[in-house]
Write a protein that holds these residues in place. Sequence first.
Motif, PDB file in Angstrom:
ATOM      1  N   ASP A  83      -1.661  49.484  -2.338  1.00 28.04           N
ATOM      2  CA  ASP A  83      -1.173  48.713  -3.493  1.00 28.04           C
ATOM      3  C   ASP A  83       0.216  49.182  -3.921  1.00 28.04           C
ATOM      4  N   GLU A  84       0.459  50.499  -3.869  1.00 26.43           N
ATOM      5  CA  GLU A  84       1.790  51.011  -4.198  1.00 26.43           C
ATOM      6  C   GLU A  84       2.830  50.438  -3.240  1.00 26.43           C
ATOM      7  N   LEU A  85       2.497  50.387  -1.966  1.00 26.32           N
ATOM      8  CA  LEU A  85       3.433  49.856  -0.981  1.00 26.32           C
ATOM      9  C   LEU A  85       3.624  48.351  -1.161  1.00 26.32           C
ATOM     10  N   LEU A  86       2.552  47.628  -1.412  1.00 23.54           N
ATOM     11  CA  LEU A  86       2.662  46.185  -1.605  1.00 23.54           C
ATOM     12  C   LEU A  86       3.540  45.857  -2.805  1.00 23.54           C
ATOM     13  N   ALA A  87       3.475  46.682  -3.848  1.00 19.36           N
ATOM     14  CA  ALA A  87       4.235  46.414  -5.075  1.00 19.36           C
ATOM     15  C   ALA A  87       5.714  46.767  -4.940  1.00 19.36           C
ATOM     16  N   ALA A  88       6.066  47.540  -3.930  1.00 20.20           N
ATOM     17  CA  ALA A  88       7.434  48.028  -3.794  1.00 20.20           C
ATOM     18  C   ALA A  88       8.350  46.969  -3.177  1.00 20.20           C
ATOM     19  N   ASP A  89       9.555  46.890  -3.716  1.00 16.39           N
ATOM     20  CA  ASP A  89      10.611  46.089  -3.094  1.00 16.39           C
ATOM     21  C   ASP A  89      11.431  46.952  -2.138  1.00 16.39           C
ATOM     22  N   VAL A  90      11.538  48.232  -2.488  1.00 15.19           N
ATOM     23  CA  VAL A  90      12.321  49.180  -1.701  1.00 15.19           C
ATOM     24  C   VAL A  90      11.457  50.401  -1.434  1.00 15.19           C
ATOM     25  N   LEU A  91      11.396  50.807  -0.176  1.00 12.66           N
ATOM     26  CA  LEU A  91      10.649  51.994   0.229  1.00 12.66           C
ATOM     27  C   LEU A  91      11.645  53.070   0.645  1.00 12.66           C
ATOM     28  N   VAL A  92      11.447  54.278   0.117  1.00  9.39           N
ATOM     29  CA  VAL A  92      12.290  55.419   0.476  1.00  9.39           C
ATOM     30  C   VAL A  92      11.373  56.484   1.081  1.00  9.39           C
ATOM     31  N   LEU A  93      11.594  56.809   2.336  1.00  6.82           N
ATOM     32  CA  LEU A  93      10.821  57.837   3.016  1.00  6.82           C
ATOM     33  C   LEU A  93      11.702  59.067   3.210  1.00  6.82           C
ATOM     34  N   ALA A  94      11.277  60.195   2.655  1.00  2.00           N
ATOM     35  CA  ALA A  94      11.971  61.459   2.887  1.00  2.00           C
ATOM     36  C   ALA A  94      11.202  62.190   3.981  1.00  2.00           C
ATOM     37  N   ALA A  95      11.832  62.320   5.142  1.00  2.00           N
ATOM     38  CA  ALA A  95      11.095  62.762   6.328  1.00  2.00           C
ATOM     39  C   ALA A  95      11.853  63.855   7.074  1.00  2.00           C
ATOM     40  N   PRO A  96      11.571  65.123   6.773  1.00  2.00           N
ATOM     41  CA  PRO A  96      12.140  66.174   7.614  1.00  2.00           C
ATOM     42  C   PRO A  96      11.572  66.088   9.028  1.00  2.00           C
ATOM     43  N   MET A  97      12.362  66.493   9.990  1.00  2.00           N
ATOM     44  CA  MET A  97      11.869  66.484  11.363  1.00  2.00           C
ATOM     45  C   MET A  97      11.091  67.769  11.621  1.00  2.00           C
ATOM     46  N   TYR A  98       9.820  67.612  11.992  1.00  2.00           N
ATOM     47  CA  TYR A  98       8.988  68.737  12.396  1.00  2.00           C
ATOM     48  C   TYR A  98       8.606  68.523  13.856  1.00  2.00           C
ATOM     49  N   GLN A 101       1.292  40.490  13.414  1.00  2.00           N
ATOM     50  CA  GLN A 101       2.353  39.963  12.554  1.00  2.00           C
ATOM     51  C   GLN A 101       2.363  40.768  11.256  1.00  2.00           C
ATOM     52  N   GLY A 102       3.528  41.334  10.916  1.00  2.00           N
ATOM     53  CA  GLY A 102       3.675  42.086   9.676  1.00  2.00           C
ATOM     54  C   GLY A 102       3.632  41.173   8.462  1.00  2.00           C
ATOM     55  N   LEU A 103       3.037  41.674   7.390  1.00  2.25           N
ATOM     56  CA  LEU A 103       2.873  40.880   6.170  1.00  2.25           C
ATOM     57  C   LEU A 103       3.778  41.331   5.030  1.00  2.25           C
ATOM     58  N   LEU A 104       4.582  42.377   5.247  1.00  4.54           N
ATOM     59  CA  LEU A 104       5.407  42.909   4.161  1.00  4.54           C
ATOM     60  C   LEU A 104       6.866  42.515   4.329  1.00  4.54           C
ATOM     61  N   THR A 105       7.097  41.253   4.564  1.00  7.06           N
ATOM     62  CA  THR A 105       8.471  40.782   4.771  1.00  7.06           C
ATOM     63  C   THR A 105       9.228  40.811   3.444  1.00  7.06           C
ATOM     64  N   GLY A 106      10.544  40.914   3.555  1.00  9.33           N
ATOM     65  CA  GLY A 106      11.390  40.879   2.370  1.00  9.33           C
ATOM     66  C   GLY A 106      11.625  42.230   1.722  1.00  9.33           C
ATOM     67  N   LYS A 107      11.064  43.286   2.266  1.00 15.68           N
ATOM     68  CA  LYS A 107      11.260  44.623   1.715  1.00 15.68           C
ATOM     69  C   LYS A 107      12.360  45.344   2.480  1.00 15.68           C
ATOM     70  N   LEU A 114       7.247  50.613  10.763  1.00 14.46           N
ATOM     71  CA  LEU A 114       7.660  49.766   9.638  1.00 14.46           C
ATOM     72  C   LEU A 114       7.807  48.308  10.085  1.00 14.46           C
ATOM     73  N   ALA A 115       8.369  48.094  11.263  1.00 15.69           N
ATOM     74  CA  ALA A 115       8.494  46.730  11.774  1.00 15.69           C
ATOM     75  C   ALA A 115       7.125  46.104  11.982  1.00 15.69           C
ATOM     76  N   PHE A 116       6.153  46.900  12.372  1.00 15.30           N
ATOM     77  CA  PHE A 116       4.804  46.399  12.621  1.00 15.30           C
ATOM     78  C   PHE A 116       4.204  45.765  11.374  1.00 15.30           C
ATOM     79  N   ILE A 117       4.565  46.281  10.202  1.00 18.97           N
ATOM     80  CA  ILE A 117       4.049  45.704   8.949  1.00 18.97           C
ATOM     81  C   ILE A 117       5.071  44.771   8.286  1.00 18.97           C
TER      82      ILE A 117
END
Length: 199
Positions: free
Chosen positions: A82-97, A127-133, A161-164
């Motif tokens: 639900d948090e992801l569905l409600a978001a217009d912009v997603l910010v992922l902070a991802a250190p490389m491990y 088919q991804g359903l989170l278009t427009g983000k 991310l493209a998958f969704i």
Amino acid sequence: MSNLLVIESSARQQGSISRQLTDEFLVQWQAAHPSDQITVRDLAKNPVPHLDETLLGGWMKPADQHSADEQAALARSNLLTDELLAADVLVLAAPMYNFSIPSTLKAWLDHVLRAGVTFKYTETGPQGLLTGKRAYVLTTRGGIYAGSNLDHQEPYLRRALAFIGIHDVEFIHAEGLNMGGEFFDKGLAQAKARLAEVA
């Protein structure tokens, strides 16, 4: 007004460069977009369990057959989705491990990549359903990996991310952070400059 969802995945609370980049990004974003709503989920402070049989049962069994543990697992997955569905912009902070993403971030993805919710299967394939983000991925790396065959981070996250349905994705890499003073300074400066541009 937009909704931002920020996912922190660094194992470190102190001394984390990815958290530093996230903080700077949010300060700049809020200055440019003061009315936006921001939700931060910290996967180190509040880890998401790895995918297991309990969660699969919560997804796949009829509701009247759920155990208490399956109900709890489904509720947690629903909250994250639900948090992801409600978001217009997603910010992922991802250190490389170890050439890829933290396992905490993989666990989060396993909770939100859900058939019938964030993607669906069709006669021509998924088919991804989170278009427009939009998504911004802030990475920190000890070496320099962009474009090399050792980078299993950016290709995986782009594909997931493209998958969704999230195709508007920008990666901002801070690289060379363990390679000495000049490399550290240059890598961090380039990332911060790009953050200022996109925010």
